[in-house]
Design a protein around this motif. Structure first.
Motif, PDB file in Angstrom:
ATOM      1  N   THR A  91      54.093  21.787 -50.904  1.00  0.00           N
ATOM      2  CA  THR A  91      53.008  20.903 -51.326  1.00  0.00           C
ATOM      3  C   THR A  91      52.579  20.084 -50.121  1.00  0.00           C
ATOM      4  O   THR A  91      53.394  19.703 -49.289  1.00  0.00           O
ATOM      5  CB  THR A  91      53.443  19.945 -52.438  1.00  0.00           C
ATOM      6  OG1 THR A  91      54.688  19.349 -52.073  1.00  0.00           O
ATOM      7  CG2 THR A  91      53.592  20.679 -53.750  1.00  0.00           C
ATOM      8  N   PHE A  92      51.286  19.841 -50.043  1.00  0.00           N
ATOM      9  CA  PHE A  92      50.706  19.030 -48.976  1.00  0.00           C
ATOM     10  C   PHE A  92      50.132  17.791 -49.631  1.00  0.00           C
ATOM     11  O   PHE A  92      49.386  17.910 -50.599  1.00  0.00           O
ATOM     12  CB  PHE A  92      49.585  19.799 -48.282  1.00  0.00           C
ATOM     13  CG  PHE A  92      50.063  21.071 -47.668  1.00  0.00           C
ATOM     14  CD1 PHE A  92      50.443  21.114 -46.336  1.00  0.00           C
ATOM     15  CD2 PHE A  92      50.170  22.224 -48.429  1.00  0.00           C
ATOM     16  CE1 PHE A  92      50.914  22.284 -45.777  1.00  0.00           C
ATOM     17  CE2 PHE A  92      50.639  23.400 -47.878  1.00  0.00           C
ATOM     18  CZ  PHE A  92      51.015  23.431 -46.541  1.00  0.00           C
ATOM     19  N   SER A  93      50.494  16.632 -49.107  1.00  0.00           N
ATOM     20  CA  SER A  93      49.920  15.431 -49.708  1.00  0.00           C
ATOM     21  C   SER A  93      49.627  14.394 -48.651  1.00  0.00           C
ATOM     22  O   SER A  93      50.238  14.379 -47.583  1.00  0.00           O
ATOM     23  CB  SER A  93      50.879  14.875 -50.764  1.00  0.00           C
ATOM     24  OG  SER A  93      52.138  14.669 -50.190  1.00  0.00           O
ATOM     25  N   SER A  94      48.664  13.549 -48.943  1.00  0.00           N
ATOM     26  CA  SER A  94      48.399  12.393 -48.091  1.00  0.00           C
ATOM     27  C   SER A  94      49.064  11.220 -48.805  1.00  0.00           C
ATOM     28  O   SER A  94      49.460  11.359 -49.956  1.00  0.00           O
ATOM     29  CB  SER A  94      46.895  12.196 -47.942  1.00  0.00           C
ATOM     30  OG  SER A  94      46.368  11.680 -49.136  1.00  0.00           O
ATOM     31  N   PRO A  95      49.190  10.062 -48.116  1.00  0.00           N
ATOM     32  CA  PRO A  95      49.888   8.950 -48.786  1.00  0.00           C
ATOM     33  C   PRO A  95      49.263   8.615 -50.138  1.00  0.00           C
ATOM     34  O   PRO A  95      49.950   8.190 -51.048  1.00  0.00           O
ATOM     35  CB  PRO A  95      49.738   7.804 -47.792  1.00  0.00           C
ATOM     36  CG  PRO A  95      49.533   8.450 -46.473  1.00  0.00           C
ATOM     37  CD  PRO A  95      48.802   9.732 -46.751  1.00  0.00           C
ATOM     38  N   SER A  96      47.966   8.831 -50.292  1.00  0.00           N
ATOM     39  CA  SER A  96      47.325   8.404 -51.535  1.00  0.00           C
ATOM     40  C   SER A  96      47.225   9.494 -52.589  1.00  0.00           C
ATOM     41  O   SER A  96      47.168   9.203 -53.767  1.00  0.00           O
ATOM     42  CB  SER A  96      45.931   7.855 -51.227  1.00  0.00           C
ATOM     43  OG  SER A  96      45.212   8.807 -50.475  1.00  0.00           O
ATOM     44  N   PHE A 154      48.518  23.204 -52.464  1.00  0.00           N
ATOM     45  CA  PHE A 154      49.733  24.016 -52.435  1.00  0.00           C
ATOM     46  C   PHE A 154      49.535  25.079 -51.367  1.00  0.00           C
ATOM     47  O   PHE A 154      48.394  25.484 -51.122  1.00  0.00           O
ATOM     48  CB  PHE A 154      49.941  24.730 -53.774  1.00  0.00           C
ATOM     49  CG  PHE A 154      50.476  23.851 -54.856  1.00  0.00           C
ATOM     50  CD1 PHE A 154      51.843  23.647 -54.979  1.00  0.00           C
ATOM     51  CD2 PHE A 154      49.616  23.235 -55.762  1.00  0.00           C
ATOM     52  CE1 PHE A 154      52.350  22.854 -55.991  1.00  0.00           C
ATOM     53  CE2 PHE A 154      50.113  22.435 -56.770  1.00  0.00           C
ATOM     54  CZ  PHE A 154      51.482  22.236 -56.890  1.00  0.00           C
ATOM     55  N   GLY A 155      50.587  25.576 -50.767  1.00  0.00           N
ATOM     56  CA  GLY A 155      50.402  26.638 -49.791  1.00  0.00           C
ATOM     57  C   GLY A 155      51.717  27.122 -49.228  1.00  0.00           C
ATOM     58  O   GLY A 155      52.787  26.608 -49.566  1.00  0.00           O
ATOM     59  N   PHE A 156      51.630  28.140 -48.371  1.00  0.00           N
ATOM     60  CA  PHE A 156      52.822  28.729 -47.770  1.00  0.00           C
ATOM     61  C   PHE A 156      52.953  28.368 -46.297  1.00  0.00           C
ATOM     62  O   PHE A 156      54.029  28.330 -45.755  1.00  0.00           O
ATOM     63  CB  PHE A 156      52.775  30.254 -47.882  1.00  0.00           C
ATOM     64  CG  PHE A 156      52.688  30.751 -49.284  1.00  0.00           C
ATOM     65  CD1 PHE A 156      53.795  30.708 -50.110  1.00  0.00           C
ATOM     66  CD2 PHE A 156      51.494  31.246 -49.795  1.00  0.00           C
ATOM     67  CE1 PHE A 156      53.728  31.159 -51.417  1.00  0.00           C
ATOM     68  CE2 PHE A 156      51.414  31.702 -51.095  1.00  0.00           C
ATOM     69  CZ  PHE A 156      52.533  31.655 -51.915  1.00  0.00           C
ATOM     70  N   SER A 157      51.810  28.148 -45.642  1.00  0.00           N
ATOM     71  CA  SER A 157      51.860  27.931 -44.199  1.00  0.00           C
ATOM     72  C   SER A 157      50.793  26.925 -43.787  1.00  0.00           C
ATOM     73  O   SER A 157      49.720  26.873 -44.387  1.00  0.00           O
ATOM     74  CB  SER A 157      51.595  29.249 -43.473  1.00  0.00           C
ATOM     75  OG  SER A 157      50.244  29.628 -43.645  1.00  0.00           O
ATOM     76  N   ALA A 158      51.112  26.157 -42.761  1.00  0.00           N
ATOM     77  CA  ALA A 158      50.144  25.172 -42.285  1.00  0.00           C
ATOM     78  C   ALA A 158      50.147  25.138 -40.771  1.00  0.00           C
ATOM     79  O   ALA A 158      51.194  25.283 -40.145  1.00  0.00           O
ATOM     80  CB  ALA A 158      50.504  23.795 -42.822  1.00  0.00           C
ATOM     81  N   MET A 159      48.986  24.977 -40.198  1.00  0.00           N
ATOM     82  CA  MET A 159      48.882  24.821 -38.749  1.00  0.00           C
ATOM     83  C   MET A 159      48.013  23.623 -38.428  1.00  0.00           C
ATOM     84  O   MET A 159      47.027  23.351 -39.106  1.00  0.00           O
ATOM     85  CB  MET A 159      48.235  26.043 -38.107  1.00  0.00           C
ATOM     86  CG  MET A 159      49.081  27.265 -38.146  1.00  0.00           C
ATOM     87  SD  MET A 159      48.128  28.594 -37.418  1.00  0.00           S
ATOM     88  CE  MET A 159      48.859  29.954 -38.274  1.00  0.00           C
ATOM     89  N   PHE A 160      48.393  22.990 -37.351  1.00  0.00           N
ATOM     90  CA  PHE A 160      47.727  21.781 -36.913  1.00  0.00           C
ATOM     91  C   PHE A 160      47.550  21.933 -35.412  1.00  0.00           C
ATOM     92  O   PHE A 160      48.415  22.467 -34.748  1.00  0.00           O
ATOM     93  CB  PHE A 160      48.660  20.613 -37.250  1.00  0.00           C
ATOM     94  CG  PHE A 160      48.196  19.281 -36.803  1.00  0.00           C
ATOM     95  CD1 PHE A 160      47.226  18.603 -37.524  1.00  0.00           C
ATOM     96  CD2 PHE A 160      48.743  18.674 -35.680  1.00  0.00           C
ATOM     97  CE1 PHE A 160      46.798  17.357 -37.128  1.00  0.00           C
ATOM     98  CE2 PHE A 160      48.317  17.422 -35.281  1.00  0.00           C
ATOM     99  CZ  PHE A 160      47.350  16.762 -36.013  1.00  0.00           C
ATOM    100  N   GLY A 161      46.427  21.510 -34.859  1.00  0.00           N
ATOM    101  CA  GLY A 161      46.178  21.713 -33.433  1.00  0.00           C
ATOM    102  C   GLY A 161      45.400  23.008 -33.228  1.00  0.00           C
ATOM    103  O   GLY A 161      44.462  23.299 -33.975  1.00  0.00           O
TER     104      GLY A 161
END
Ligand SMILES: *[C@@H]1O[C@H](CO)[C@@H](O)[C@H](O)[C@H]1NC(C)=O
Ligand SMILES: *[C@@H]1O[C@H](CO)[C@@H](O)[C@H](O)[C@H]1NC(C)=O
Ligand SMILES: *[C@@H]1O[C@H](CO)[C@@H](O)[C@H](O)[C@H]1NC(C)=O
Ligand SMILES: *[C@@H]1O[C@H](CO)[C@@H](O)[C@H](O)[C@H]1NC(C)=O
Length: 239
Positions: free
Chosen positions: A19-24, A29-36
């Motif tokens: 799960t991906f969440s911001s503070p608020s 939902f997902g399996f993989s995440a990339m940043f940059g």
């Protein structure tokens, strides 16, 4: 055809999901995440949807490589608990300039990375791989990316760190380009980040702090774990 066969055969495969969440609020939902880098290329490709998809991807990769710039951020993470005895939650944190960060709950095997984008995790063992590429020269970064296709360990570089984790928080620090004062000036009141994320190939924008947590075997899919396939290959080819 493969999917249909798995359904007919009743091959069920439990899979970890994040799960991906911001503070608020919860985000995804997902399996993989990339940043940059992995997210910037996607963001750029999305802006050129009129191009044929292969051309668009190459264009985005080359253009992003040409103006390669690292993100200043802090990565906090909870390493995977191995034994039941040490159940103290011990957060760790690393910070600095990162070119590319991957957080993967599954190995993500694909034609460009036959051993997976994250060979150091499994489909369903309750762990995520956190792979952080620190700032380096363009040549070294390209050398790292090229290794995904081959047999050499793509993470064996002094600027790459890998961790096995259950939760990660990504917090951008000074936004690149201009300092906060200029940013307020340019964008009115807020200093909200516009750092793109690539979540399973979908662009997500806008969250300044993102928390990613793995949920072991939360869903069941039709399919077969390819980790266990190696010894089957020979017998299958006889059929
Ligand atoms: C970096 O970016 C590319 C996307 O172009 C991606 O395939 C790769 O897995 C990313 N992750 C790391 C840690 O380099
Ligand atoms: C899952 O597999 C990876 C790679 O083998 C390993 O590093 C990690 O510790 C495993 N996780 C669990 C919970 O066993
Ligand atoms: C990143 O590394 C490159 C090449 O070594 C260097 O030119 C650049 O100034 C570095 N960027 C930051 C923000 O440290
Ligand atoms: C932001 O950048 C300034 C100047 O480059 C630096 O002094 C400061 O420590 C940075 N802040 C953070 C949180 O990294």
């Amino acid at each position: 055809v493969t999917a249909t066969l798995h359904i007919i055969m009743g091959n069920l495969q439990p899979v970890d999901i994040c799960t991906f969440s911001s503070p608020s609020k919860p985000l995804h939902f997902g399996f993989s995440a990339m940043f940059g880098f992995g997210a910037r290329t996607l963001a750029l490709a999305e802006k050129h949807r009129w191009m044929p998809s292969n051309q668009r991807r190459d264009f985005a990769v080359i253009k992003t490589l040409a103006s390669l710039k690292p993100e200043d951020c802090e990565l906090s993470f909870l390493p995977l608990k191995n034994s039941q005895q040490d159940n103290k939650d011990q957060w760790h944190s690393i910070q600095g300039h990162f070119l590319n960060v991957s957080i993967m709950a599954i190995p993500c095997l694909c034609s460009m990375a036959p051993r997976g984008l994250a060979p150091n995790t499994r489909l369903n063992n309750g762990s995520m791989a956190l792979i952080a590429v620190r700032n380096t020269s363009r040549a070294e970064f390209i050398k790292h990316l090229k290794r995904y296709a081959g047999i050499k360990n793509q993470f064996n570089f002094p600027f790459i760190e890998t961790y096995t984790v259950q939760e990660v928080k990504v917090q951008p620090r000074n936004r690149s380009g201009f300092d906060n004062e200029e940013k307020v000036h340019l964008h009115g009141t807020s200093t909200e980040g516009n750092c793109p994320w690539n979540i399973d190939g979908v662009l997500m924008e806008g969250a300044s702090e993102v928390c990613i947590r793995v949920h072991p075997q939360l869903i069941t899919l039709y399919g077969r774990n390819t980790d266990e396939h190696d010894d089957l290959k020979t017998s299958c080819s006889c059929l």
